[in-house]
Scaffold this active site. Structure first.
Site, PDB file in Angstrom:
ATOM      1  CE  LYS A  77      -6.450  -6.631   1.021  1.00 38.33           C
ATOM      2  NZ  LYS A  77      -6.379  -5.439   1.872  1.00 38.33           N
ATOM      3  CE1 TYR A 110      -3.521  -2.458   0.057  1.00 44.10           C
ATOM      4  CE2 TYR A 110      -3.942  -1.946   2.362  1.00 44.10           C
ATOM      5  CZ  TYR A 110      -4.280  -2.626   1.206  1.00 44.10           C
ATOM      6  OH  TYR A 110      -5.360  -3.460   1.196  1.00 44.10           O
TER       7      TYR A 110
END
EC number: 4.1.2.13
Length: 262
Positions: free
Chosen positions: A177, A146
């Site tokens: 992810k 992220y």
């Protein structure tokens, strides 16, 4: 890199990971309207759905609830995380070890890294230790990649998301992810940048069923290997319904419209 093709975390190389680390990351306000789901047992029950290939939770929930579900739920041990009360540059505390996760029966481990944060170098070094220990236990590792912090002006820009998946590959993750980069072309670029590291879509904030499933459909068509979803399932009025629809889109290549019409 470990092959996840035959991992319990995947079905035919694809994954639907149900995430329930929001109590730590966002606090009880994320359960407004569904307060009964503050009880983790209700969400563990959702994770027994056939569509769910992994359930991502932190140490306290794993210790307390997972022993009752170990035959029906594949545990993805989320090893780090922090509260939204923290006001500094993005960072996450390492809350438990790979060894302890393995002892509890984890099928995989997960770890957040914030590229672009002033704490990036420290987090990458923490990830190194986690990744190498996971290899010793033959556990796949998923990176929540992220981009955040002073070094990042737009965390969903195509080049930023592609960089995020490449960082996951370069640091040795098996699964990356990432947030959706707003277009199919950008998603494909992110998948290409990841090489053999499988890319899963972050489920994001709660939205309408069609909008949510259309985004998942687009990501899958662009080469994503599934998604890690939380609020769009456990905040839903009918979690079984949306998991049934997700199962069709992710594993059966149905369109969003087909999945919702079934």
């Amino acid at each position: 890199m470990l092959s996840t093709t035959h991992s319990r975390l995947t079905r035919n190389g694809k994954s639907i990971i149900l995430a329930h680390d929001h109590g730590l990351e966002h606090g009880p306000t994320k359960f407004e309207g569904v307060r009964e789901r503050l009880d983790p047992e209700t969400v563990f029950e959702m994770a027994t759905h056939d569509a769910v290939t992994g359930f991502a939770v932190g140490k306290g929930l794993a210790e307390t609830y997972y022993p009752s579900y170990e035959d029906d739920v594949n545990l993805l041990a989320k090893l780090n995380g922090g509260s939204s009360l923290w006001m500094g540059e993005p960072d996450s505390a390492v809350n438990w070890s790979v060894e302890y996760a393995a002892e509890l029966g984890a099928d995989a481990v997960g770890f957040t890294v914030y590229p672009g944060s002033n704490h990036e170098l420290e987090m990458a070094e923490e990830f190194r230790d986690v990744q190498e220990t996971a290899r010793e236990h033959d556990l796949p590792i998923a990176m929540w990649s992220y981009p955040r912090g002073q070094g990042v002006k737009d965390h969903r820009k195509p080049e930023v998301i592609a960089y995020a998946t490449r960082i996951a590959l370069e640091l040795g993750a098996d699964i990356a992810k990432v947030k959706y980069p707003r277009s199919a072309e950008a998603m494909q670029w992110a998948v290409d940048a990841a090489g053999d590291c499988r890319v899963v879509l972050s489920g994001g904030a709660k939205t309408g069923d069609y909008e949510f499933l259309s985004t998942v459909e687009t990501a899958m068509d662009a080469g994503a290997a599934g998604l890690a979803v939380g609020r769009n399932v456990w905040q839903h009025d009918d979690p079984t319904y949306i998991l049934d629809a997700l199962e069709q889109v992710v594993f059966e290549e149905a369109t969003a419209t087909e999945a919702l019409d079934t």
